[in-house]
Motif scaffolding. Structure first.
Motif, short mmCIF file in Angstrom:
data_model
loop_
_atom_site.label_atom_id
_atom_site.label_comp_id
_atom_site.label_asym_id
_atom_site.label_seq_id
_atom_site.Cartn_x
_atom_site.Cartn_y
_atom_site.Cartn_z
N GLU A 110 15.23 -75.56 8.32
CA GLU A 110 15.70 -75.84 6.97
C GLU A 110 15.85 -74.54 6.18
OE1 GLU A 110 14.19 -78.26 2.95
OE2 GLU A 110 12.96 -78.19 4.75
N LEU A 111 14.89 -73.64 6.31
CA LEU A 111 14.94 -72.36 5.62
C LEU A 111 16.06 -71.48 6.17
CD1 LEU A 111 11.10 -71.66 5.41
CD2 LEU A 111 12.62 -72.25 3.51
N ILE A 112 16.24 -71.49 7.48
CA ILE A 112 17.31 -70.71 8.09
C ILE A 112 18.67 -71.21 7.60
CG2 ILE A 112 18.52 -70.26 10.26
CD1 ILE A 112 16.09 -68.57 10.03
N SER A 113 18.84 -72.53 7.59
CA SER A 113 20.11 -73.12 7.17
C SER A 113 20.41 -72.81 5.70
CB SER A 113 20.08 -74.64 7.37
OG SER A 113 19.91 -74.96 8.74
N SER A 114 19.36 -72.63 4.91
CA SER A 114 19.53 -72.31 3.49
C SER A 114 19.65 -70.81 3.25
CB SER A 114 18.34 -72.86 2.69
OG SER A 114 18.22 -74.25 2.85
N LYS A 115 19.73 -70.04 4.34
CA LYS A 115 19.85 -68.57 4.27
C LYS A 115 18.64 -67.91 3.61
CE LYS A 115 23.96 -69.05 6.03
NZ LYS A 115 24.22 -68.75 7.46
N GLU A 116 17.50 -68.58 3.68
CA GLU A 116 16.26 -68.02 3.14
C GLU A 116 15.47 -67.38 4.28
OE1 GLU A 116 14.16 -70.80 0.56
OE2 GLU A 116 16.01 -71.93 0.29
N CYS A 117 16.03 -66.31 4.82
CA CYS A 117 15.48 -65.70 6.03
C CYS A 117 14.10 -65.09 5.81
CB CYS A 117 16.45 -64.66 6.57
SG CYS A 117 18.01 -65.38 7.15
N THR A 118 13.88 -64.49 4.64
CA THR A 118 12.58 -63.89 4.36
C THR A 118 11.50 -64.97 4.34
OG1 THR A 118 13.56 -62.12 3.04
CG2 THR A 118 11.22 -62.56 2.71
N GLU A 119 11.81 -66.06 3.65
CA GLU A 119 10.87 -67.19 3.60
C GLU A 119 10.67 -67.80 4.99
OE1 GLU A 119 13.36 -66.65 1.66
OE2 GLU A 119 12.73 -66.80 -0.44
N ALA A 120 11.75 -67.85 5.77
CA ALA A 120 11.66 -68.40 7.12
C ALA A 120 10.73 -67.55 7.98
CB ALA A 120 13.05 -68.46 7.75
N LEU A 121 10.86 -66.22 7.86
CA LEU A 121 10.01 -65.32 8.64
C LEU A 121 8.55 -65.47 8.23
CD1 LEU A 121 9.68 -63.07 10.69
CD2 LEU A 121 10.22 -61.42 8.87
N GLU A 122 8.31 -65.57 6.94
CA GLU A 122 6.93 -65.72 6.45
C GLU A 122 6.35 -67.05 6.91
OE1 GLU A 122 7.35 -65.34 2.25
OE2 GLU A 122 7.45 -63.14 2.28
N PHE A 123 7.17 -68.09 6.88
CA PHE A 123 6.71 -69.41 7.33
C PHE A 123 6.39 -69.37 8.83
CE2 PHE A 123 7.48 -73.64 9.11
CZ PHE A 123 6.66 -74.42 8.31
#
Length: 224
Positions: A110-123
């Motif tokens: 979901e984070l990747i699809s929303s282009k929230e890569c920094t948040e995705a990495l932290e998650f």
């Protein structure tokens, strides 16, 4: 069994089916089982009203809860699905790490699809990295991490992890796990009948040999 007998079993004249008596109540129960499994609450209530079948208030409540969980999973709200699952089936996710990983992966996607890569990495570092110590999850974890390497992850070799099909897979797996946790069949009666019929037809095809008859296809059979 002789080859002629096997062939006659596989190629029964459709008119012969008319000679087999089926109890209407059995048919209704098979359909009801499928509807309950799939959380089609409104259709269940309509079927019950028209046939006189019985469904308890607890079953209706269970369907409603499982439907909400599946809805969350299908719409990318994995954290909501996890929260409701823990409320409905305590200890399920704690004891089924594979299922927990699948749900957490939906949040990552979901984070990747929303282009929230920094948040995705932290998650991933907080929630997914621990699964790297479990051999059964290493390869799949690597596939998810690969999504971070692409500016357009939907064009990556593992693009299928972003698909609705993958969310459907996880939601279906979760639904079956919740049913099993509640000591209910994880497959509907209709699914079990289809699986059994498919296995029988495949075995009969094997008895005849590959050069004698083509392999049984459920898809083709249903077209007839």
């Amino acid at each position: 069994m002789k080859e002629e007998e096997i062939r006659s079993t596989m190629d029964v004249d459709p008119k012969q089916y008319e000679l087999i008596k089926i109890n209407g109540k059995d048919s209704h129960n098979i359909v009801l089982s499928y509807l309950i499994h799939g959380c089609f609450k409104d259709t269940v209530e309509s079927l019950v009203a028209s046939t006189g079948l019985k469904v308890s208030a607890a079953q209706l409540e269970d369907m409603e809860k499982r439907k909400r969980i599946s809805h969350f999973a299908l719409n990318g709200n994995a954290l909501g699905a996890i929260q409701l699952t823990e409320q409905m089936s305590p200890d399920l996710l704690e004891n089924d790490k594979g299922l927990l990983f699948d749900l957490l992966s939906l949040r990552f996607v979901e984070l990747i699809s929303s282009k929230e890569c920094t948040e995705a990495l932290e998650f991933a570092q907080a929630k997914l990295t621990p699964f790297g110590k479990m051999q059964d999850h290493v390869e799949k974890l690597e596939d998810f991490m690969a999504l971070l390497a692409y500016e357009e992850p939907e064009k990556s070799p593992v693009f299928h992890l972003l698909s609705l099909d993958y969310r459907h897979h996880v939601a279906d797996k979760l639904n079956r796990a919740i049913l099993a946790h509640s000591h209910m069949p994880s497959y509907s009666e209709l699914e079990r009948i289809i699986r059994q019929a498919t296995v029988v037809r495949q075995c009969l095809s094997g008895e005849l040999g590959k050069d004698t008859v083509s392999a049984f296809s459920l898809k083709d059979f249903l077209k007839n």
